[in-house]
Design a protein around this motif. Structure first.
Motif, PDB file in Angstrom:
ATOM      1  N   LEU A 119      -3.856   9.438  -2.386  1.00  0.00           N
ATOM      2  CA  LEU A 119      -3.179   9.183  -1.118  1.00  0.00           C
ATOM      3  C   LEU A 119      -4.097   8.434  -0.151  1.00  0.00           C
ATOM      4  CD1 LEU A 119      -1.306  12.579  -0.593  1.00  0.00           C
ATOM      5  CD2 LEU A 119      -0.276  10.361  -1.169  1.00  0.00           C
ATOM      6  N   LYS A 120      -5.390   8.782  -0.170  1.00  0.00           N
ATOM      7  CA  LYS A 120      -6.356   8.069   0.671  1.00  0.00           C
ATOM      8  C   LYS A 120      -6.403   6.591   0.283  1.00  0.00           C
ATOM      9  CE  LYS A 120     -10.016   7.084   3.206  1.00  0.00           C
ATOM     10  NZ  LYS A 120     -10.198   5.682   2.786  1.00  0.00           N
ATOM     11  N   ALA A 121      -6.389   6.300  -1.005  1.00  0.00           N
ATOM     12  CA  ALA A 121      -6.405   4.913  -1.459  1.00  0.00           C
ATOM     13  C   ALA A 121      -5.159   4.171  -0.980  1.00  0.00           C
ATOM     14  CB  ALA A 121      -6.501   4.862  -2.988  1.00  0.00           C
ATOM     15  N   PHE A 122      -3.994   4.806  -1.110  1.00  0.00           N
ATOM     16  CA  PHE A 122      -2.740   4.179  -0.678  1.00  0.00           C
ATOM     17  C   PHE A 122      -2.672   4.031   0.844  1.00  0.00           C
ATOM     18  CE2 PHE A 122      -0.693   5.252  -4.857  1.00  0.00           C
ATOM     19  CZ  PHE A 122      -0.190   3.990  -5.130  1.00  0.00           C
ATOM     20  N   SER A 123      -3.408   4.863   1.582  1.00  0.00           N
ATOM     21  CA  SER A 123      -3.354   4.796   3.042  1.00  0.00           C
ATOM     22  C   SER A 123      -3.937   3.496   3.588  1.00  0.00           C
ATOM     23  CB  SER A 123      -4.095   5.993   3.662  1.00  0.00           C
ATOM     24  OG  SER A 123      -5.501   5.867   3.493  1.00  0.00           O
ATOM     25  N   GLY A 124      -4.612   2.744   2.736  1.00  0.00           N
ATOM     26  CA  GLY A 124      -5.124   1.446   3.139  1.00  0.00           C
ATOM     27  C   GLY A 124      -4.035   0.404   3.331  1.00  0.00           C
ATOM     28  N   PHE A 125      -2.806   0.733   2.902  1.00  0.00           N
ATOM     29  CA  PHE A 125      -1.669  -0.172   3.069  1.00  0.00           C
ATOM     30  C   PHE A 125      -0.789   0.345   4.208  1.00  0.00           C
ATOM     31  CE2 PHE A 125      -3.152  -0.507  -1.250  1.00  0.00           C
ATOM     32  CZ  PHE A 125      -3.110  -1.871  -1.516  1.00  0.00           C
ATOM     33  N   ARG A 126      -0.574  -0.479   5.207  1.00  0.00           N
ATOM     34  CA  ARG A 126       0.170  -0.052   6.391  1.00  0.00           C
ATOM     35  C   ARG A 126       1.561   0.463   6.034  1.00  0.00           C
ATOM     36  NH1 ARG A 126       0.490  -4.267  11.253  1.00  0.00           N
ATOM     37  NH2 ARG A 126      -1.765  -3.910  11.085  1.00  0.00           N
ATOM     38  N   LYS A 127       2.206  -0.136   5.049  1.00  0.00           N
ATOM     39  CA  LYS A 127       3.580   0.224   4.705  1.00  0.00           C
ATOM     40  C   LYS A 127       3.709   1.666   4.219  1.00  0.00           C
ATOM     41  CE  LYS A 127       5.143  -1.303   0.672  1.00  0.00           C
ATOM     42  NZ  LYS A 127       5.540  -2.180  -0.446  1.00  0.00           N
TER      43      LYS A 127
END
Length: 342
Positions: free
Chosen positions: A135-143
């Motif tokens: 989830l931390k990795a995906f949080s780098g994408f604003r969407k």
């Protein structure tokens, strides 16, 4: 040309060839660097494959301009029934893919985020930890940020109910990458003692992340008293010892400055607050506090950013009216040469 000159000339040619080779392979080196960095961002299970295989996929994607399909394959495999170890390995690989295959990660959907979020309910702590890293990795994408924020209550619950240093680190890193919504504030009040306890643990990486989160929360008017009234250990001020790592000292000083500034605002001073005698407030700002001694020692710390931040805390400890003060060895303030921070 002598024999030695010939040998020296050939050596120079070899060096030039090596430099050219490095320059032409810059893209591959960069992607391999990202692979190693991605591997460092999350702790792998005991026997996962090397991240360089995913780096090769990233290099191929750069060359061919089409998706590798690896990230989608991993997400699909996560939907199937797997044992805990397999789920942990899959999540770890997904995390590396998100960092390395950015275009493929950006093409993911909120359903994929929900799938990963479901892993936070797994009975195995390592699966929870890897899901937090993903989830931390995906949080780098604003969407994806808003969808990930929906899991903030669950993350806070995990931090307060499970004593696992790697899970703490992963959860805190995730929370620090988000803007916590107002609806999370009641839960934050309940878990504040747990956050303060993590801060006093012996795991420096988690302590640094806890300090960053608490420094952010200290700027929320409705949370400041809850933080200041948390009970702390008798040796809490050891966080401000010069022997601590510079990164930890710096974050601890930022936290102290935020608390000092918050308690001196007119809004906060308008209320007569009562603190527990073992509270964070008493440890830092009480009459018996030895914080002043620690700060004066840190003004000559070898690391410049620690020195500067220690001075900022000293300035913030002035009287609220803005009169100049000096810190005495007893931890109390008295009028002197500190001229309003100038």
């Amino acid at each position: 040309m002598g024999k030695q000159q010939v040998q020296q000339y050939l050596k120079q040619l070899d060096i030039r060839k090596s430099v050219v080779g490095l320059a032409t392979g810059a893209t591959a080196v960069y992607l391999l660097y990202k692979a190693v960095r991605a591997g460092m961002k999350c702790q792998p299970p005991l026997s996962t494959a090397s991240p360089t295989c995913i780096a090769r996929l990233a290099i191929e994607r750069e060359r061919q301009g089409r998706d590798s399909g690896e990230l989608r394959r991993l997400l699909n495999s996560l939907e199937r029934k797997q044992d805990e170890y397999a789920k942990s390995m899959i999540l770890h690989s997904i995390t590396r893919c998100v960092y390395l295959l950015e275009a493929e990660a950006s093409a993911c959907t909120t359903e994929d985020i929900m799938l990963v979020g479901c892993m936070l309910d797994d009975k195995d702590n390592s699966v929870k930890t890897q899901a937090l890293n993903t989830l931390k990795a995906f949080s780098g994408f604003r969407k994806f940020k808003l969808k990930i924020q929906e899991h903030s209550i669950k993350v806070l619950e995990l931090l307060s109910t499970i004593w696992d240093s790697e899970l703490h680190l992963a959860g805190l890193r995730l929370l620090n990458s988000l803007s916590l919504p107002d609806f999370a504030h009641p839960q934050l009040r309940r878990v504040m003692p747990a956050l303060i306890e993590i801060l006093q643990s012996d795991y420096i990486l988690a302590q640094v992340q806890a300090l960053r989160l608490l420094s952010s929360l200290a700027q929320k008017n409705d949370l400041l008293y809850d933080i200041l009234n948390c009970q702390v250990h008798s040796n809490f001020l050891n966080l401000f010892q010069a022997t601590q790592p510079g990164s930890l000292l710096f974050e601890a000083l930022v936290f102290a400055e935020r608390l000092s500034e918050g308690r001196n605002t007119p809004h906060y001073r308008a209320v007569q607050w009562h603190y527990n005698e073992r509270s964070l407030h008493e440890a830092l700002f009480g009459d018996g506090s030895r914080l002043a001694d620690r700060l004066l020692a840190l003004v000559i710390h070898p690391e410049e950013e620690v020195q500067i931040q220690a001075c900022k805390v000293i300035v913030s400890l002035q009287c609220p009216q803005g009169s100049a003060v000096q810190l005495s060895s007893s931890g109390k303030t008295s009028h002197s040469i500190f001229n309003s921070g100038k």
